[in-house]
Design a protein around this motif. Structure first.
Motif, short mmCIF file in Angstrom:
data_model
loop_
_atom_site.label_atom_id
_atom_site.label_comp_id
_atom_site.label_asym_id
_atom_site.label_seq_id
_atom_site.Cartn_x
_atom_site.Cartn_y
_atom_site.Cartn_z
N ILE A 1 -53.63 -25.29 -7.23
CA ILE A 1 -54.27 -26.44 -6.93
C ILE A 1 -54.69 -27.03 -8.21
CG2 ILE A 1 -55.64 -25.34 -4.95
CD1 ILE A 1 -58.04 -24.85 -6.52
N PRO A 2 -54.97 -28.41 -8.12
CA PRO A 2 -54.95 -29.23 -9.29
C PRO A 2 -56.17 -28.68 -10.25
CG PRO A 2 -54.74 -30.55 -7.46
CD PRO A 2 -55.03 -29.23 -6.83
N THR A 3 -55.75 -29.03 -11.51
CA THR A 3 -56.66 -28.55 -12.63
C THR A 3 -58.21 -29.41 -12.40
OG1 THR A 3 -54.85 -28.42 -14.20
CG2 THR A 3 -57.20 -28.74 -15.14
N GLY A 4 -59.24 -28.65 -12.57
CA GLY A 4 -60.58 -29.54 -12.43
C GLY A 4 -60.97 -29.33 -10.92
N SER A 5 -60.00 -28.88 -9.95
CA SER A 5 -60.44 -29.14 -8.68
C SER A 5 -60.93 -27.50 -8.04
CB SER A 5 -59.37 -29.73 -7.76
OG SER A 5 -58.34 -28.50 -7.83
N ILE A 6 -61.69 -27.87 -6.88
CA ILE A 6 -62.16 -26.53 -6.13
C ILE A 6 -61.70 -26.56 -4.75
CG2 ILE A 6 -64.10 -25.24 -5.36
CD1 ILE A 6 -65.49 -26.08 -7.84
N ARG A 7 -60.95 -25.22 -4.32
CA ARG A 7 -60.66 -25.37 -2.84
C ARG A 7 -61.50 -24.62 -2.11
NH1 ARG A 7 -54.96 -22.81 -2.45
NH2 ARG A 7 -56.01 -20.80 -2.97
N VAL A 8 -61.73 -24.78 -0.76
CA VAL A 8 -62.70 -24.26 -0.04
C VAL A 8 -61.94 -23.85 1.46
CG1 VAL A 8 -64.97 -24.14 1.09
CG2 VAL A 8 -64.49 -25.52 -0.78
N ARG A 9 -61.90 -22.82 1.68
CA ARG A 9 -61.50 -22.39 2.92
C ARG A 9 -62.63 -21.38 3.83
NH1 ARG A 9 -56.01 -19.30 0.66
NH2 ARG A 9 -54.54 -21.25 0.68
N LEU A 10 -62.84 -22.12 4.97
CA LEU A 10 -64.03 -21.77 5.80
C LEU A 10 -63.22 -21.31 7.32
CD1 LEU A 10 -66.65 -21.50 6.48
CD2 LEU A 10 -66.76 -23.77 7.00
N PHE A 11 -63.58 -19.85 7.54
CA PHE A 11 -63.00 -19.35 8.50
C PHE A 11 -64.20 -18.95 9.73
CE2 PHE A 11 -60.19 -18.47 5.15
CZ PHE A 11 -58.93 -18.41 5.67
N PHE A 12 -63.98 -19.44 10.84
CA PHE A 12 -64.84 -19.10 11.93
C PHE A 12 -64.09 -18.07 12.94
CE2 PHE A 12 -66.94 -22.63 10.57
CZ PHE A 12 -68.10 -22.77 10.96
N ARG A 13 -64.98 -17.00 13.61
CA ARG A 13 -64.32 -16.04 14.42
C ARG A 13 -65.55 -15.63 15.56
NH1 ARG A 13 -60.00 -12.17 13.77
NH2 ARG A 13 -60.21 -10.28 15.48
N VAL A 14 -65.35 -16.11 16.85
CA VAL A 14 -66.44 -15.79 17.71
C VAL A 14 -65.81 -15.19 19.02
CG1 VAL A 14 -67.99 -17.10 19.27
CG2 VAL A 14 -67.54 -17.84 16.80
N ALA A 15 -66.44 -14.32 19.45
CA ALA A 15 -66.03 -13.64 20.75
C ALA A 15 -67.02 -14.02 21.74
CB ALA A 15 -66.01 -12.04 20.49
N ASP A 16 -66.42 -14.25 23.09
CA ASP A 16 -67.31 -14.77 24.13
C ASP A 16 -67.44 -13.44 24.82
OD1 ASP A 16 -65.30 -13.66 25.64
OD2 ASP A 16 -64.52 -15.57 26.38
N GLU A 17 -68.42 -13.24 26.23
CA GLU A 17 -68.90 -12.29 26.59
C GLU A 17 -67.77 -11.38 27.14
OE1 GLU A 17 -71.45 -13.68 29.84
OE2 GLU A 17 -72.88 -14.48 28.40
N GLU A 18 -66.63 -11.89 27.53
CA GLU A 18 -65.61 -11.03 28.02
C GLU A 18 -64.67 -10.37 26.76
OE1 GLU A 18 -63.44 -13.29 30.64
OE2 GLU A 18 -64.99 -13.52 32.10
N GLY A 19 -65.09 -10.79 25.82
CA GLY A 19 -64.33 -10.08 24.53
C GLY A 19 -63.29 -10.89 24.16
N HIS A 20 -63.11 -12.04 24.55
CA HIS A 20 -62.07 -13.19 24.02
C HIS A 20 -62.25 -13.65 22.82
CE1 HIS A 20 -61.24 -13.54 28.61
NE2 HIS A 20 -60.42 -12.82 28.09
N ILE A 21 -61.47 -13.90 21.76
CA ILE A 21 -61.39 -13.96 20.40
C ILE A 21 -61.19 -15.61 20.04
CG2 ILE A 21 -61.05 -13.63 18.05
CD1 ILE A 21 -62.68 -11.46 19.40
#
Length: 269
Positions: free
Chosen positions: A235-255
Motif C-alpha cells: 500500500i502507498p507510503t504513509g497510508s493505512i489500510r483497513v479491512r472490516l469483516f462481518f459474519r452473522v448467522a440466522d436462526e436456521e444457521g445460514h451464514i
C-alpha cells in the motif's frame, strides 16, 4: 291413454349431468399442485426478503463503522508522544512497545482457514490532533511561540490571549515543532471484543476506555489495520489500510458475510 314419461327423462344429446370421478380426481390434483407451487413461491419470497434484510443491515453497519474509522485515520498522523510511536498496530491483542496496557483477548473468530474472512485480528492505536475549543478544527501554533491559537471565547477569532487559551494545558497536549499542530495525549484505539450479549462487537476507545468507549458495530468477525510495513509495502507510503469483516448467522444457521476495505492517508503523512 297417454303414456307417462315420468322416470324416463333423458338428457339432450351432448349434455351431461355432472363430473365424473376421474374428472374430480384430476381437478383436485391440479388444485393441490397449484397450492403447493404458491406455498413454495411464498416461502422463497420470504427467504429472499430475509436474506436481503440481513445483507442490508450488514452493509449499513459496515458503512457506518468504516466512515467513523476513516475519519479518525484522516485526522490522525505519525507522531511520537510520551515516548510512544503512533500509529501502533498489534496482532491478536498482543500489545507491546509501551502499549502493553492495550493488550486484550480478541473475540473468537468463527471463520476457518481457507475462508475469505479468516486471518489476523490486527488492532490499532492512533494519536489525534487536539480540539480544545470545540470548533471542529485542530489547533495550531500559528506564530510558533509554543502556545496554540484557540477560540475559547467563541468570537470566531483564534488567539493566544488568556481568555481564548484557558483550556490549553501543555501536560495534556503537545505542539509539534515542525507542523505546529497540537496533538492530544488522549489516543484512540479500535478492538473487536465479545460484547455483553456474547456477540462480537467493534469498539472505539478513547485513552483505552478511560475517557469513553463507543460500540460501532456488532456481528464483526475481525478487523485488520495495516501500515505499509505490516502490509509488506503493498500500500502507498504513509497510508493505512483497513479491512472490516462481518459474519452473522440466522436462526436456521445460514451464514451471511460482508467485507469492506479502504485505504486512508493520515493528515501529516
Amino acid at each position: 291413454m297417454k303414456r307417462s314419461i315420468q322416470g324416463s327423462r333423458r338428457l339432450a344429446p351432448g349434455k351431461r349431468g355432472g363430473f365424473t370421478l376421474l374428472e374430480m380426481v384430476i381437478s383436485v390434483t391440479v388444485i393441490a399442485v397449484l397450492a403447493k407451487m404458491l406455498i413454495l413461491s411464498s416461502e422463497a419470497s420470504s427467504t429472499m426478503t430475509s436474506v436481503g434484510n440481513m445483507e442490508a443491515r450488514m452493509i449499513r453497519a459496515s458503512e457506518k463503522a468504516m466512515d467513523r474509522i476513516a475519519w479518525d485515520l484522516r485526522m490522525s498522523g505519525a507522531q511520537t508522544l510520551n515516548g510512544r510511536e503512533y500509529p501502533y498496530v498489534f496482532d491478536n491483542g498482543a500489545a507491546a512497545d509501551g502499549f502493553e496496557a492495550y493488550a486484550y483477548v480478541p473475540a473468537p473468530m468463527a471463520a476457518q482457514p481457507g475462508e475469505a474472512d479468516f486471518g489476523i485480528m490486527r488492532s490499532i492505536v492512533l494519536c489525534m490532533p487536539s480540539d480544545l475549543d470545540g470548533d471542529g478544527r485542530p489547533e495550531i501554533d500559528a506564530d510558533g511561540d509554543g502556545v496554540p491559537e484557540l477560540d475559547g471565547n467563541g468570537d470566531g477569532t483564534p488567539s493566544d490571549d488568556p481568555v481564548d487559551i484557558a483550556a490549553w494545558n501543555p501536560a495534556e497536549a503537545m505542539v509539534h515543532p515542525e507542523s505546529r499542530l497540537v496533538w492530544d495525549f488522549s489516543d484512540v484505539a479500535y478492538k473487536v471484543r465479545v460484547g455483553p450479549t456474547g456477540e462480537n462487537e467493534l469498539v472505539r476507545l478513547v485513552s483505552n476506555g478511560a475517557e469513553g468507549t463507543e460500540v460501532l458495530a456488532r456481528g464483526v468477525e475481525r478487523i485488520q489495520f495495516d501500515t505499509p510495513a505490516s502490509a509488506g509495502f503493498t500500500i502507498p507510503t504513509g497510508s493505512i489500510r483497513v479491512r472490516l469483516f462481518f459474519r452473522v448467522a440466522d436462526e436456521e444457521g445460514h451464514i451471511y458475510r460482508s467485507r469492506r476495505e479502504v485505504i486512508v492517508r493520515p493528515r501529516n503523512s
